[in-house]
Design a protein around this motif. Structure first.
Motif, PDB file in Angstrom:
ATOM      1  N   TYR A 213       1.166   4.843   1.941  1.00  0.00           N
ATOM      2  CA  TYR A 213       0.719   5.666   3.067  1.00  0.00           C
ATOM      3  C   TYR A 213       0.938   7.136   2.754  1.00  0.00           C
TER       4      TYR A 213
ATOM      5  N   LYS B 226      -4.815   4.818  -5.227  1.00  0.00           N
ATOM      6  CA  LYS B 226      -5.373   4.220  -4.012  1.00  0.00           C
ATOM      7  C   LYS B 226      -4.363   4.401  -2.880  1.00  0.00           C
TER       8      LYS B 226
ATOM      9  N   ARG C   2       0.836  -1.204   0.000  1.00  0.00           N
ATOM     10  CA  ARG C   2       0.000   0.000   0.000  1.00  0.00           C
ATOM     11  C   ARG C   2       0.866   1.247   0.000  1.00  0.00           C
TER      12      ARG C   2
ATOM     13  N   THR D 207      -3.625   5.003   1.651  1.00  0.00           N
ATOM     14  CA  THR D 207      -4.106   4.951   3.031  1.00  0.00           C
ATOM     15  C   THR D 207      -3.613   6.220   3.706  1.00  0.00           C
TER      16      THR D 207
ATOM     17  N   GLU E 109      -8.550   3.988   4.922  1.00  0.00           N
ATOM     18  CA  GLU E 109      -7.717   2.974   4.261  1.00  0.00           C
ATOM     19  C   GLU E 109      -8.191   2.782   2.832  1.00  0.00           C
ATOM     20  N   ASP E 110      -7.242   2.552   1.943  1.00  0.00           N
ATOM     21  CA  ASP E 110      -7.552   2.217   0.554  1.00  0.00           C
ATOM     22  C   ASP E 110      -8.610   3.137  -0.041  1.00  0.00           C
TER      23      ASP E 110
END
Ligand code: LLP
Length: 431
Positions: free
Chosen positions: A318, A353, A316, A355, A369-370
């Protein structure tokens, strides 16, 4: 285009609220919360009008100040001819300091202290919402001592399970609030209250939960509560004159949320109230409603500055912001949904996408998140939308972060309504 009518994008491609450029506002320092006054007043007026239209004005909208309580918010509610739902000595103090008339203050809470009850009676608050019989005895004693009559409304658990997060449900039997209908506890309490000195039982209350989209639970609550009023009349001869149906109307956090117009809740519940009153031969009671989130929630955004963007390949990305659970604990508590927008790139597509992570020393300190966001980099301003309710009011100083500044904007002009805390504020009670 956005979750609230007060938001827009200007010719620079910047997000605006109430005609103010959020990127300009962020120059005062971030995090910063910005409310649009016209939007707050629009919501207040929609509810006040719904009482006019659906109950011929025989009712009152009381703003649930726990959702956002400060002097300016209380002043606005006063100017809009509303009442105020308070839940602590602190909220009463704020209301009185803002010049709010005590007789329009309604004092809630499942464990009010002796001092708070005494202060409430001294101030002459309009109604005390009684949660249990222990509290009732205290109120009666205090009222006797002060030689006044306490006007009370009894809180009932109507046995309704609304479809919302477990932590914000309140109408079901397993709840710490109020007295249960189905066990007979509530009726027993009413019979007892009618014999207690210095107490006037003005009404009954229920609140089934918060962030509810369905209309049906509100109709069901209205039906159950009118039946209870009818049962009280037939068992004791006493006719209850006020019915408080609580708050809880859902608002738009995500584009996919489809809240009903507030008026549709009022219309549907009023139909039930009137039909049931007719059925039981009752006068339609004075109706009270307690919106909080639906007044304040969608009227504000929180602006943050991006400190860094950390890509973890295949896992992911951040985006670290300069606030977090200290100013918005709603994600860590309820996994609450939010729309996040890069305020200085608001006209660009949200293609990435990410977070969004706060700056507290806590892995769970996330805001979302996401979620989809524009391509952002350090220094960009990120806006989290619909942060007007239960954000500042639930903020903390975790990690000794200072609570943010709060602005009110109106027709393109911004003013500070709450100053940013200083380091000195953080230690002012420390010895
Ligand atoms: N009346 C009573 C008795 C309440 O307990 C509440 C909210 C309201 C009215 C106002 O409900 P609203 O219209 O704002 O939904 N911290 C949670 C919400 C807690 C709600 C507490 N009671 C959140 O951030 O979602």
């Amino acid at each position: 285009m956005f979750v609230s009518d007060c938001l827009n994008v200007n010719e620079k491609g910047h997000l605006t609220i109430g005609g103010c450029d959020t990127v300009e506002l962020a120059k005062r320092g971030t995090p910063i919360i910005v409310y649009d006054e016209n939007e707050i007043r629009k919501n207040c007026r929609a509810f006040v009008k719904s009482i006019e239209e659906n109950y011929d004005g025989k009712g009152r909208v009381i703003y649930a100040s726990k959702s956002f309580s400060c002097l300016e918010m209380v002043r606005i509610c006063n100017q809009e001819n509303m009442g105020l739902d308070v839940v602590s000595g602190g909220e009463i103090y704020t209301a009185l300091k803002a010049g709010f008339p005590a007789e329009r203050i309604y004092f809630h809470g499942n464990n009010k202290s002796y001092e708070e009850l005494s202060e409430a009676l001294n101030a002459g608050v309009g109604r005390i919402m009684v949660d249990n019989l222990t509290e009732l005895e205290t109120i009666s004693e205090l009222a006797k001592e002060k030689n006044v009559k306490a006007n009370i409304i009894l809180r009932i658990k109507p046995g309704i399970d609304a479809h919302t997060h477990d932590f914000v449900k309140t109408g079901q039997i397993d709840s710490k609030f109020g007295l249960a209908l189905e066990t007979g506890e509530a009726m027993e309490a009413v019979k007892h209250i009618l014999t207690v000195d210095n107490i006037e039982l003005c009404g009954v209350h229920c609140h089934i939960g918060s962030q509810i989209f369905d209309i049906e639970p509100f109709e069901h609550a209205a039906e159950v509560m009118v039946k209870f009023i009818a049962d009280i009349k037939s068992e004791t001869g006493y006719e209850i004159k006020e019915l408080d149906l609580g708050g809880g109307f859902g608002i738009k956090y995500k584009e996919s949320d489809k809240p009903n117009p507030y008026d549709s809740y009022m219309k549907a519940a009023s139909k039930v109230v009137k039909a049931e009153c007719k059925k039981y031969g009752l006068e339609v009671p004075f109706i009270i409603i307690e919106p909080g989130r639906s007044i304040a929630g969608a009227t504000a955004v929180t602006l943050y500055t991006v400190g860094s963007v950390k890509e973890i390949p295949g896992i992911r990305t951040y985006v670290a912001i300069d606030g977090g659970m200290s100013d918005n604990p709603r994600y860590i508590l309820y996994q609450a949904d939010y729309e996040v927008v890069c305020a200085n790139k608001a006209s660009e597509e949200r293609t990435k996408k990410v977070t969004v992570a706060g700056k507290c020393c806590e892995s769970g300190d996330l805001i979302q998140e996401d979620t989809m966001l524009q391509e952002v980099e350090a220094g960009d301003i990120v806006a989290v939308l619909s942060t007007g309710a239960y954000n500042y009011s639930m903020a903390s100083n975790y990690n000794k972060l200072r609570k943010p500044e709060v602005l009110m904007v109106k027709d393109g002009v911004a003013r500070t309504i709450i100053k940013r805390e200083t380091y000195e504020d953080l230690i002012k009670n420390e010895i």
